[in-house]
Enzyme design. Structure first.
Site, mmCIF file in Angstrom:
data_model
loop_
_atom_site.group_PDB
_atom_site.id
_atom_site.type_symbol
_atom_site.label_atom_id
_atom_site.label_comp_id
_atom_site.label_asym_id
_atom_site.label_seq_id
_atom_site.Cartn_x
_atom_site.Cartn_y
_atom_site.Cartn_z
ATOM 1 N N ASN A 160 0.865 -1.178 0.000
ATOM 2 C CA ASN A 160 0.000 0.000 0.000
ATOM 3 C C ASN A 160 0.904 1.233 0.000
ATOM 4 O O ASN A 160 1.452 1.611 1.033
ATOM 5 C CB ASN A 160 -0.905 -0.029 1.247
ATOM 6 N N LYS A 203 0.127 4.217 -0.514
ATOM 7 C CA LYS A 203 -0.604 5.392 0.008
ATOM 8 C C LYS A 203 -0.376 6.604 -0.902
ATOM 9 O O LYS A 203 -0.302 6.442 -2.127
ATOM 10 C CB LYS A 203 -0.203 5.640 1.460
ATOM 11 N N HIS A 231 -9.939 1.014 4.200
ATOM 12 C CA HIS A 231 -8.712 1.241 4.962
ATOM 13 C C HIS A 231 -9.008 2.234 6.088
ATOM 14 O O HIS A 231 -9.789 3.167 5.906
ATOM 15 C CB HIS A 231 -7.605 1.779 4.049
ATOM 16 N N GLU A 261 -7.457 4.660 7.267
ATOM 17 C CA GLU A 261 -7.213 6.077 6.979
ATOM 18 C C GLU A 261 -8.403 6.695 6.252
ATOM 19 O O GLU A 261 -8.707 7.875 6.428
ATOM 20 C CB GLU A 261 -5.904 6.226 6.180
ATOM 21 N N GLU A 301 -6.163 -5.181 10.281
ATOM 22 C CA GLU A 301 -5.208 -4.111 10.551
ATOM 23 C C GLU A 301 -5.640 -3.339 11.800
ATOM 24 O O GLU A 301 -6.475 -2.428 11.696
ATOM 25 C CB GLU A 301 -5.171 -3.130 9.380
ATOM 26 N N GLY A 355 1.145 2.567 10.942
ATOM 27 C CA GLY A 355 2.022 3.740 10.987
ATOM 28 C C GLY A 355 2.668 3.902 12.361
ATOM 29 O O GLY A 355 3.125 4.985 12.718
ATOM 30 N N SER A 361 2.450 -1.992 10.622
ATOM 31 C CA SER A 361 3.864 -2.033 11.041
ATOM 32 C C SER A 361 4.567 -3.343 10.683
ATOM 33 O O SER A 361 5.427 -3.812 11.439
ATOM 34 C CB SER A 361 4.002 -1.751 12.536
HETATM 35 P P1 PGA Z 1 2.244 0.512 7.929
HETATM 36 O O1 PGA Z 1 0.845 0.705 7.175
HETATM 37 O O2 PGA Z 1 2.851 -0.770 7.440
HETATM 38 O O3 PGA Z 1 3.050 1.717 7.569
HETATM 39 O O4 PGA Z 1 1.938 0.452 9.412
HETATM 40 C C1 PGA Z 1 0.006 -0.390 6.972
HETATM 41 C C2 PGA Z 1 -1.266 0.021 6.279
HETATM 42 O O5 PGA Z 1 -1.755 1.133 6.518
HETATM 43 O O6 PGA Z 1 -1.807 -0.718 5.456
#
Ligand code: PGA
Length: 252
Positions: free
Chosen positions: A7, A9, A96, A98, A168, A174, A214
């Site tokens: 991803n 982003k 997701h 976010e 997740e 993040g 993460s």
């Molecule tokens: P991250 O993000 O690996 O940076 O924690 C994962 C995600 O948002 O899918």
């Protein structure tokens, strides 16, 4: 089937950054341990989907980070699942956290998108996960069950091979913390149970369940292999193709 999903982003904001990434990915991909059972899905931001579609290494799959629930018409700023299919995408991330947080996407919106994406012939990667508060109040399982059931409420059993669920936990995205192997296994069991109840054990077995939040090569055993997950959804570490392929190789 197992999956590593990158991803990206909104991290690349020029064509040059995309092209540099694609060249590095091609090099890293060629050096991978070959395994047709492990799929690599790469999800750039919408603007660069066509660029990635033309330049992704052979054998990888293009994914979108979002799609709308209608295929065509007066929906300003939205992306048609059918148009994604037409440019060669194979999958779409949906729900997701976010987007749930910043764009106020609800479970109902996610479920409408899942239906449209699956009907367009794409895989729907449904992201679910609890907040830190829900976790501390022991509400994680019920949040996840609600999110999964709602997201699948419009999906017929005929389309289950198009569904991937990514667990997740919001507090791990993040961040620098991850759940324990035990916690991830518990969630996997909860999800498998409700899928089996809804669709029967055999059909439900077609749905891959991934972990995200993460993820890095160093914690792959803990968050994926030991927890018996079918793969991972990777954010930050996917921005470096070398690290991404280390993660990929750990699944093969
Ligand atoms: P991250 O993000 O690996 O940076 O924690 C994962 C995600 O948002 O899918």
């Amino acid at each position: 089937m197992r999956y590593v999903i990158a991803n990206l982003k909104m991290n690349f904001i020029t064509s040059k950054e995309c092209d540099e990434y694609l060249i590095a990915l091609e090099t890293a991909w060629k050096k991978r341990s070959q395994n047709d059972d492990v799929n690599l899905l790469v999800c750039p931001s919408t603007l660069y989907l066509e660029r990635f579609s033309a330049k992704l290494p052979e054998g990888t799959v293009l994914g979108s980070q979002n799609a709308f629930w209608e295929d065509k018409g007066s929906f300003t700023g939205e992306t048609s699942p059918q148009s994604l299919k037409n440019i060669g995408a194979g999958a779409v991330l949906l729900g997701h956290s976010e987007r749930r947080v910043h764009l106020f996407e609800t479970d109902d919106m996610v479920s409408r998108k899942v239906e449209a994406v699956v009907l367009a012939g794409l895989k729907a990667v449904i992201c679910v996960g609890e907040t830190a508060d829900e976790r501390s109040m022991n509400d994680a399982a019920s949040t996840i069950v609600d999110q999964v059931l709602s997201a699948l409420s419009r999906v017929s059993p005929d389309h289950l091979e198009k569904i991937i669920i990514a667990y997740e936990p919001r507090w791990a995205i993040g961040a620098s913390v991850t759940p324990t192997t035990e916690e991830i296994m518990q969630v996997r069991i909860v999800i498998r149970k409700i899928l089996a109840k809804k669709y029967g054990a055999e059909s439900a077995g077609k749905i891959a369940i991934l972990y995200g939040g993460s993820v890095k090569a160093e914690n792959m055993d803990e968050v994926c292999s030991d927890a018996d997950m079918d793969g991972v959804l990777v954010g930050r570490e996917s921005l470096d193709p070398v690290e991404l392929m280390k993660i990929y190789d750990m699944l093969t």
